[in-house]
Design a protein around this motif. Structure first.
Motif, PDB file in Angstrom:
ATOM      1  N   GLU A  37       8.139   6.092  -5.793  1.00  0.00           N
ATOM      2  CA  GLU A  37       7.901   4.505  -5.733  1.00  0.00           C
ATOM      3  C   GLU A  37       9.226   3.689  -5.316  1.00  0.00           C
ATOM      4  O   GLU A  37      10.064   3.775  -5.934  1.00  0.00           O
ATOM      5  N   ILE A  64       8.189   3.333   8.481  1.00  0.00           N
ATOM      6  CA  ILE A  64       8.176   4.310   7.368  1.00  0.00           C
ATOM      7  C   ILE A  64       7.762   5.551   7.816  1.00  0.00           C
ATOM      8  O   ILE A  64       6.549   5.930   8.233  1.00  0.00           O
ATOM      9  N   VAL A 105      -0.667   9.571  -0.091  1.00  0.00           N
ATOM     10  CA  VAL A 105       0.031   7.953  -0.095  1.00  0.00           C
ATOM     11  C   VAL A 105      -0.840   7.390  -1.111  1.00  0.00           C
ATOM     12  O   VAL A 105      -2.135   7.292  -0.923  1.00  0.00           O
ATOM     13  N   LEU A 114       0.561   1.129  -0.233  1.00  0.00           N
ATOM     14  CA  LEU A 114       1.471   0.550   0.933  1.00  0.00           C
ATOM     15  C   LEU A 114       1.329  -0.835   0.799  1.00  0.00           C
ATOM     16  O   LEU A 114       0.282  -1.284   1.582  1.00  0.00           O
ATOM     17  N   VAL A 146       8.558  -4.612   0.346  1.00  0.00           N
ATOM     18  CA  VAL A 146       7.608  -3.400   0.810  1.00  0.00           C
ATOM     19  C   VAL A 146       7.550  -2.661  -0.463  1.00  0.00           C
ATOM     20  O   VAL A 146       8.568  -2.041  -0.882  1.00  0.00           O
ATOM     21  N   LEU A 185       6.104   0.958  -1.665  1.00  0.00           N
ATOM     22  CA  LEU A 185       5.465   2.258  -1.202  1.00  0.00           C
ATOM     23  C   LEU A 185       5.298   3.373  -2.350  1.00  0.00           C
ATOM     24  O   LEU A 185       6.598   3.394  -2.864  1.00  0.00           O
ATOM     25  N   TYR A 210       3.966   7.175  -3.075  1.00  0.00           N
ATOM     26  CA  TYR A 210       3.371   8.504  -2.495  1.00  0.00           C
ATOM     27  C   TYR A 210       3.907   9.584  -3.456  1.00  0.00           C
ATOM     28  O   TYR A 210       4.702   9.706  -4.280  1.00  0.00           O
TER      29      TYR A 210
END
Length: 187
Positions: A81, A98, A111, A114, A165, A167, A169
């Motif tokens: 992360e 990305i 994922v 996001l 941002v 993210l 995954y």
């Protein structure tokens, strides 16, 4: 370290950084399509900072960089992360695309989220209908070397300076060659 949960988490606030996401890993059922879904139960939830560090001159600022690993005889799994603040127009170019690579013969890429965080509001990029595009890019084709790595890529629309941002995954890897031995290499 078989059967153990290994966690490495770091929160770093400062410095210029090139970031998007590095990935090498994952899959009990390898796939050439990325999956969307929740994190595995072994993942320790991360509490994102509520107060943001003051901006610097850097194009982007890494606010959170979290890595967690789960090693077992059946598969290895890594959770990532990243929370990144875009601080300049040049930062838009750094974070604007990305890319997440994985090996479809051994890995499953999932994922989890996001998000764009703007003025305290969370914008769910994937819920808004944007999707990742899967690319097959052979980096050493000119040497007649094929590695089979796929890359999931997305350009979140509407990114602005001062956006963050977020993210998350994971990659699950099943590597039959290792015969139940775990290995994970980070770049």
């Amino acid at each position: 370290m078989q059967g153990e949960l290994v966690t490495w988490a770091a929160s770093r606030a400062g410095g210029a950084a090139c970031v998007v996401a590095l990935l090498c890993a994952g899959g009990a059922r390898a796939s050439d399509k990325l999956a969307l879904g929740p994190a595995a139960p072994w993942v320790q939830p991360l509490v994102l900072p509520t107060k943001s560090a003051p901006p610097t001159d850097a194009a982007v600022r890494i606010l959170v960089h979290d890595r967690q690993f789960n090693f077992s005889r059946a598969f290895d799994e890594a959770y990532f992360e990243n929370l990144i603040r875009i601080q300049t127009p040049q930062g838009l170019a750094t974070v604007g695309t990305i890319s997440l690579p994985w090996k479809p013969d051994t890995d499953v890429l999932t994922v989890h989220k996001l998000h764009i965080i703007r003025n305290g509001q969370i914008i769910d990029v994937l819920a808004s209908g944007q999707t990742f595009t899967v690319l097959r890019r052979e980096n050493n084709l000119e040497y007649s070397a094929l590695d089979g790595v796929l890359t999931a890529t997305i350009q979140p629309s509407g990114l602005q300076v001062d956006d963050m941002v977020d993210l998350a995954y994971s990659v699950r890897r099943t590597e039959p060659v290792l015969g139940g031995t775990s290995e994970w290499v980070l770049g």
